[in-house]
Design a protein around this motif. Structure first.
Motif, short mmCIF file in Angstrom:
data_model
loop_
_atom_site.label_atom_id
_atom_site.label_comp_id
_atom_site.label_asym_id
_atom_site.label_seq_id
_atom_site.Cartn_x
_atom_site.Cartn_y
_atom_site.Cartn_z
N LEU A 119 0.85 -1.20 0.00
CA LEU A 119 0.00 0.00 0.00
C LEU A 119 0.88 1.24 0.00
CD1 LEU A 119 -2.60 1.67 0.43
CD2 LEU A 119 -2.43 1.17 2.85
N ALA A 120 1.92 1.22 0.82
CA ALA A 120 2.82 2.36 0.91
C ALA A 120 3.58 2.56 -0.40
CB ALA A 120 3.79 2.18 2.07
N VAL A 121 4.07 1.46 -0.97
CA VAL A 121 4.81 1.58 -2.23
C VAL A 121 3.88 2.03 -3.35
CG1 VAL A 121 6.08 0.29 -3.99
CG2 VAL A 121 6.60 -0.05 -1.57
N MET A 122 2.62 1.62 -3.27
CA MET A 122 1.63 2.11 -4.23
C MET A 122 1.56 3.63 -4.20
SD MET A 122 -2.44 2.02 -3.74
CE MET A 122 -3.19 0.68 -4.62
N LEU A 123 1.48 4.19 -3.00
CA LEU A 123 1.41 5.64 -2.86
C LEU A 123 2.70 6.29 -3.34
CD1 LEU A 123 -0.22 5.81 0.70
CD2 LEU A 123 -1.32 6.32 -1.48
N ALA A 124 3.82 5.70 -2.96
CA ALA A 124 5.11 6.28 -3.34
C ALA A 124 5.30 6.23 -4.86
CB ALA A 124 6.24 5.53 -2.64
N GLY A 127 2.98 8.84 -6.45
CA GLY A 127 3.51 10.18 -6.26
C GLY A 127 4.72 10.44 -7.15
N THR A 128 5.59 9.45 -7.24
CA THR A 128 6.79 9.59 -8.07
C THR A 128 6.42 9.74 -9.54
OG1 THR A 128 8.00 8.22 -6.49
CG2 THR A 128 9.01 8.56 -8.65
N LEU A 130 3.67 10.97 -10.80
CA LEU A 130 3.11 12.30 -11.01
C LEU A 130 4.19 13.37 -11.00
CD1 LEU A 130 -0.06 11.88 -8.79
CD2 LEU A 130 -0.08 12.34 -11.24
N LEU A 131 5.16 13.21 -10.12
CA LEU A 131 6.26 14.18 -10.05
C LEU A 131 7.08 14.16 -11.34
CD1 LEU A 131 7.53 13.70 -6.39
CD2 LEU A 131 6.66 15.82 -7.38
N ASN A 135 2.51 15.92 -13.59
CA ASN A 135 1.04 15.83 -13.52
C ASN A 135 0.34 15.73 -14.87
OD1 ASN A 135 0.36 15.81 -10.72
ND2 ASN A 135 1.02 17.94 -10.60
#
Lengths: 342, 339
Positions: A119-124, A127-128, A130-131, A135
């Motif tokens: 779940l955490a790696v999904m978010l990371a 985010g990466t 998109l960065l 976007n």
């Protein structure tokens, strides 16, 4: 293969065949080369993700990061696509592999449960992506031939003109089908063949099933449980990365926000294919059948709309898929009880 | 010690002062660690973020966190039984899509505005609760794993909401309905009061009632709980109903806040936000230990971290990466504490 898995695997294949027969009976052109090849092309990336998920689930784990990792890989691959097919492909695989290795590290070294780690790696990863993409979508290069990975047909260069003639007959149809087989579908088949060999003919495969059957027992028996788990998440990341490369090539752009829900679609494919989430057993072929089964539902809805009798919006697709998953899960539950009673 | 943790027995019931003291100390560290982190975040912002100490800032942050906390409360109870609920976002969409047709009287006639609003609140929440019951039924009666059982509604639920509305945005101008989100009581947005009420009730139930102890017993050691006479099936069904109800409430707040119901977007990704809040807040993801206050604090921390980054010029996608690191760190620290 345990009896339960064999029976469930047979079930999904029968269901797939029945659905294909229904489609062939009801819709003109449903079994045409064009339609079959389109279904295969579009579902190849989901099948790759499902293959990785199948291995993860066989160890009793879960990987929620695959969709975000595919999105990240598509962005990375798109950025490097101007430098050639190989550069884009390797870049995507590297991004996926890194994410998979990170999952493996967090789960085996930090001892955090797979659901939370992924779940955490999904978010990371999201985010990466998109960065990196600022976007927005990242266009791929059309000069380097990268898009062939998603839009091309591997053997199309060898396709003689006469196979398209009306009098070509079955030989022409069959040859046209093989030579028109989409590149992503070839990649998918190669991956599944490799997965089947890994699972059934290597020590790694036995370790995967051993860990899923009981991690502590496996450790006590001397199996390299941590290494196996790490490798399984690495494999899942690589396959998600490969799916991301195909995504970028197929859409013509890296998609930082694509991939939402892919992990759950992959889980559904694995479950439909008869692999139990408790781990310890599974089937590579049935996972492929499960993916195609869910994918065909979309096709059937399109054909149904095309007949004009009813107007089913695209939203019905997820309702039907959910209902289908419900039926499969209930049948499996009943089947599991029967096997236990035996 | 281990069995006490698994069954969630209150500290006071442990024999021996030494064990009590040791256990209490660890519990205090675990519980207040989250609170300390929150306080540190607030202090940092007071020192470095312009305009942080304003009613406006407080209001914005609290309203952004309300729905996550409400859904997170239901998720906490579910996770306490060792389960998971992926369908919360979809149930929010169903409740949100259903409500406008009711309180505007387009679905069936309503005698007056306030009756319409009352029905537009009660019926969608009840429907979401029924879907939660469906989840619980699959899990308790068919032995289907929670992630699979709730995956069904995750996939189909939003589709149901979209089919119901034909994917259209339902815009309404009913200030009385919007009041449940943005109306103010004592200067505080009403949805914050709803959040606090949900948190207080749930925390009380979990700590002070037999049902609460049964939840933790089921999550800690299901076979032992069954042997001890705990009605596992009923407990499981009820926690998923509660989760459905919480999702329904959250869905209504979202549409009230926006004056519109968009079935495509209501609750998107909410299951992950809720799970993140639960994890950061200190609830054990494998079940058997849970804290409602922890979920509230977890959600506040995540929101405050995001706000801190945004207010100091960091792009929003980076907040996702930081949030990921925060989750891993929180869960890892909890493991260290238990080692």
């Amino acid at each position: 293969m345990p009896r339960l898995t064999r029976t469930a695997s047979l079930g999904v294949i029968i269901a797939l065949v029945l659905l294909m027969l229904f489609g062939a009976w009801r819709y003109d052109g449903f079994m045409s080369s064009y339609n079959i090849l389109s279904v295969l092309r579009y579902n190849s990336m989901f099948a790759l993700v499902a293959l990785g998920m199948c291995f993860v689930i066989m160890t009793g784990g879960i990987d929620l990061s695959v969709g975000s990792v595919a999105a990240l890989s598509s962005v990375v691959a798109a950025y490097l696509s101007p430098y050639g097919v190989l550069a884009g492909l390797l870049a995507g695989l590297a991004a996926g592999g890194l994410a998979g290795a990170l999952n493996g590290f967090i789960i085996t070294r930090m001892k955090i449960m797979p659901f939370i780690a992924t779940l955490a790696v999904m978010l990371a990863a999201s985010g990466t992506a998109l960065l990196l993409a600022n976007n927005q979508s990242v266009s791929v290069s059309y000069e380097s031939g990268f898009v062939e990975l998603g839009q091309g047909d591997l053997l199309s260069a060898f396709r003689p003109e006469w196979v398209d003639a009306e009098d070509a007959g079955w030989t022409g149809t069959l040859l046209g089908f093989v030579l028109g087989f989409p590149t992503p579908a070839w990649i998918m088949l190669a991956a599944y063949l490799g997965g089947w060999i890994l699972l059934n003919h290597t020590a790694f495969g036995r370790h995967v099933l051993g860990v899923g059957g009981g991690e502590e027992a496996s450790r006590l028996m001397g199996l390299p449980t941590d290494r196996t788990v790490f490798q399984v998440y690495l494999l899942s990341g690589l396959l998600a990365g490969l799916a991301g490369v195909i995504l970028a090539a197929q859409f013509g752009a890296g998609q930082p926000i694509e991939g939402v829900g892919w992990e759950l679609f992959a889980i559904a494919s694995v479950v439909v294919g008869g692999t139990l989430l408790t781990g310890g057993n599974g089937s590579v072929g049935a996972t492929l059948a499960g993916t195609l089964l869910l994918g065909i539902i979309f096709t059937i809805l399109n054909f149904e709309n095309g007949m004009g009798w009813i107007s089913l919006s695209a939203y019905w697709q997820s309702v039907v898929r959910g209902a289908f998953l419900l039926v499969v899960v209930l049948l499996q539950s009943r089947l599991a009880r029967r096997v236990q009673a035996a | 010690m281990k069995s006490a943790v698994q069954t969630g027995m209150p500290v006071g019931e442990q024999p021996g002062g030494r064990f009590r003291q040791l256990f209490g100390t660890r519990l205090a560290v675990r519980r207040f660690g989250t609170l300390i982190a929150l306080i540190l975040l607030i202090l940092f912002n007071l020192a470095f973020t312009p305009n942080f100490a304003t009613a406006q800032t407080l209001s914005v942050n609290l309203t952004q966190v309300c729905t996550i906390v409400i859904v997170g409360v239901g998720m906490t109870l579910v996770i306490a039984t060792g389960g998971i609920d992926l369908s919360v976002g979809s149930l929010m969409a169903i409740a949100g899509a259903l409500s406008p047709g009711i309180f505007q009287g387009t679905l069936f006639p309503v005698p007056d505005l306030y009756t319409g609003i009352a029905l537009g609140i009660v019926i969608p929440i009840a429907v979401a609760g029924l879907f939660g019951l469906f989840n619980g039924w699959l899990i308790s009666s068919f032995n289907i794993q929670p992630i699979i059982a709730t995956l069904i509604l995750f996939i189909a639920g939003r589709g149901i909401a979209q089919v119901w509305t034909n994917g259209d945005l339902q815009v309404f101008k009913v200030p009385e309905m919007q009041a449940i989100a943005i109306g103010r009581v004592l200067g505080v947005p009403f949805q914050v009061w709803i959040m606090l009420a949900v948190v207080v009730i749930a925390a009380w139930v979990l700590r002070k009632t037999v049902f609460g102890r049964q939840i933790l017993a089921v999550g800690g050691n299901a076979p032992a709980a069954r042997l001890a006479g705990v009605p596992s099936r009923r407990v499981i069904c009820l926690v998923y109903v509660v989760s459905g109800v919480c999702s329904g409430i959250a869905g209504l707040i979202v549409i009230a806040m926006n004056s519109a119901a968009d079935a495509n977007l209501i609750g998107m990704g909410m299951e992950l936000d809720a799970i993140a809040a639960v994890a950061v807040g200190g609830t054990l993801l494998s079940g058997g230990r849970a804290t409602i206050i922890g979920t509230l604090l977890g959600a506040l921390i995540i929101q405050l971290v995001r706000y801190t980054l945004l207010a100091n010029g960091v792009p929003d996608p980076a907040a996702l990466v930081v949030k990921a690191a925060l989750i891993i760190l929180a869960v890892w620290l909890q493991r260290q504490d238990r080692a």
